[in-house]
Design an enzyme around this catalytic site. Structure first.
Site, PDB file in Angstrom:
ATOM      1  N   HIS A 240       2.500  62.962  53.361  1.00  0.00           N
ATOM      2  CA  HIS A 240       2.197  61.863  52.444  1.00  0.00           C
ATOM      3  C   HIS A 240       2.697  60.480  52.918  1.00  0.00           C
ATOM      4  O   HIS A 240       1.909  59.608  53.238  1.00  0.00           O
ATOM      5  CB  HIS A 240       2.829  62.136  51.073  1.00  0.00           C
ATOM      6  CG  HIS A 240       2.469  63.437  50.442  1.00  0.00           C
ATOM      7  ND1 HIS A 240       1.215  63.723  49.941  1.00  0.00           N
ATOM      8  CD2 HIS A 240       3.226  64.541  50.203  1.00  0.00           C
ATOM      9  CE1 HIS A 240       1.215  64.945  49.423  1.00  0.00           C
ATOM     10  NE2 HIS A 240       2.412  65.456  49.570  1.00  0.00           N
TER      11      HIS A 240
HETATM   12  O1  RIB Z   1       3.433  63.319  45.717  1.00  0.00           O
HETATM   13  C1  RIB Z   1       3.977  63.063  46.993  1.00  0.00           C
HETATM   14  C2  RIB Z   1       5.086  62.063  46.903  1.00  0.00           C
HETATM   15  O2  RIB Z   1       6.118  62.593  46.101  1.00  0.00           O
HETATM   16  C3  RIB Z   1       5.743  61.760  48.260  1.00  0.00           C
HETATM   17  O3  RIB Z   1       6.249  60.456  48.244  1.00  0.00           O
HETATM   18  C4  RIB Z   1       6.864  62.739  48.324  1.00  0.00           C
HETATM   19  O4  RIB Z   1       7.960  62.283  49.131  1.00  0.00           O
HETATM   20  C5  RIB Z   1       7.293  62.765  46.886  1.00  0.00           C
HETATM   21  O5  RIB Z   1       8.164  61.665  46.678  1.00  0.00           O
END
Ligand code: RIB
Ligand code: CA
Length: 311
Positions: A240
């Site tokens: 992500h």
């Molecule tokens: O949904 C993914 C996000 O939530 C990313 O930033 C991961 O690190 C968590 O914080």
């Protein structure tokens, strides 16, 4: 070339860690500081983890400030089931020697943004610190060059509830305030990050770098992905947060469009949902550049090349 000055607000988190390392490895960016927020794990651990990451990169000079230990209104929801108890499970690294800087992260954000022009804010976790800074000093809204954030989802739906992505779900009120602030926003939603999976060959390429950072990044991906592989039945997990930094470095790796984005804060059923008007069916202002596509091979090549220059 004058580096772009950035602030990173984060809740490390293995994917946050790789995003921070990518930023520290890239001469196009000058990291003015890191602010931590409660999210994946409680604030004490996100603040510990941010310093571990800086020291792993040989950058104990980076100012790290602790911020909000809970969302604006809701009780804190954490994600140890994804990131492990420490938030950086997958490899054991030394406890940080560098201290946290004195003072609250929100004050650091405000002071930095009031003192400098053209600073970009990279938000990798719940948006609590950013919202608090906007509440305390509304003038920063006109001074922030852009907020590039990982959060939300539209056709992909949610990952912590059927409707909501984790960062927006943890603090929906903060997310709503940020999207209503009139600041230029680039949003990297689950629709993009789920196209960027940590497959075995991509992890092997990182490990083949032969440096400490490559080994740590590979181990973090191997740990982080186990939850997503089981849940989604695919090889690898979505990487992500580095999408935020990669978009700053190589926007051509991404496609997207300007849309209206609103955040649900009223309904228990869809709390934190990002309502993205992808097809422009409303007349609501287009308040964000919402990313939709990614060249995943190019993304992982960028990460691997850059992390190769670190210790
Ligand atoms: O949904 C993914 C996000 O939530 C990313 O930033 C991961 O690190 C968590 O914080
Ligand atoms: Ca994060």
């Amino acid at each position: 070339m004058t580096p772009r000055q950035i602030l990173i607000d984060t809740d490390p988190g293995q994917d946050d860690a790789i995003a921070i390392l990518l930023a520290l490895a890239s001469p196009e960016l000058e990291v003015l500081g890191i602010t931590t927020v409660a999210g994946n794990v409680p604030l004490r651990l996100t603040s510990r983890n941010a310093r571990i990451i800086c020291e792993l990169a040989g950058r104990s000079d980076i100012p790290v400030y602790a911020g909000a230990d809970k969302p604006l209104q809701r009780a804190l929801v954490t994600a140890e089931f994804v990131h492990g108890k420490s938030g950086l499970d997958g490899i054991t690294l030394p406890e940080p020697q560098m201290p946290l800087r004195e003072g609250h992260a929100v004050n650091f954000l405000i002071e930095t943004l009031m003192a400098r022009e053209g600073v970009t804010v990279c938000a990798l976790g719940p948006l609590t610190n950013i919202a608090l800074a906007l509440q305390k000093e509304p003038r920063i809204a006109q001074r922030i060059e852009r907020i590039v954030l990982m959060g939300g989802g539209y056709f992909e739906g949610g990952n912590i509830t059927p409707a909501a992505e984790f960062n927006f779900y943890v603090d929906p009120q903060a997310a709503a305030q940020v999207f209503a602030a009139g600041i230029p926003i680039t949003m990297a939603p689950l629709d993009v990050t789920h196209q960027a999976l940590t497959t075995r060959p991509r992890i092997a390429a990182l490990r083949a770098l032969g440096n400490r950072v490559g080994e740590a990044a590979a181990a973090w991906m191997e740990f982080f992905e186990r939850f997503d592989e089981e849940k989604y039945g695919q090889e690898g997990g979505p990487l992500h947060d580095p999408c935020v930094i990669a978009w700053l470095l190589k926007p051509e790796l991404f496609t997207g469009r300007r849309c209206n984005v609103e955040i649900e804060t009223g309904s228990e059923l869809t709390l934190g949902m990002s309502v993205v008007d992808w097809w422009g069916v409303t007349r609501r202002p287009q308040n964000a550049l919402v990313l939709g596509g990614i060249d995943a091979d190019g993304y992982f090549r960028l990460i691997t090349e850059r992390l190769g220059v670190l210790p």
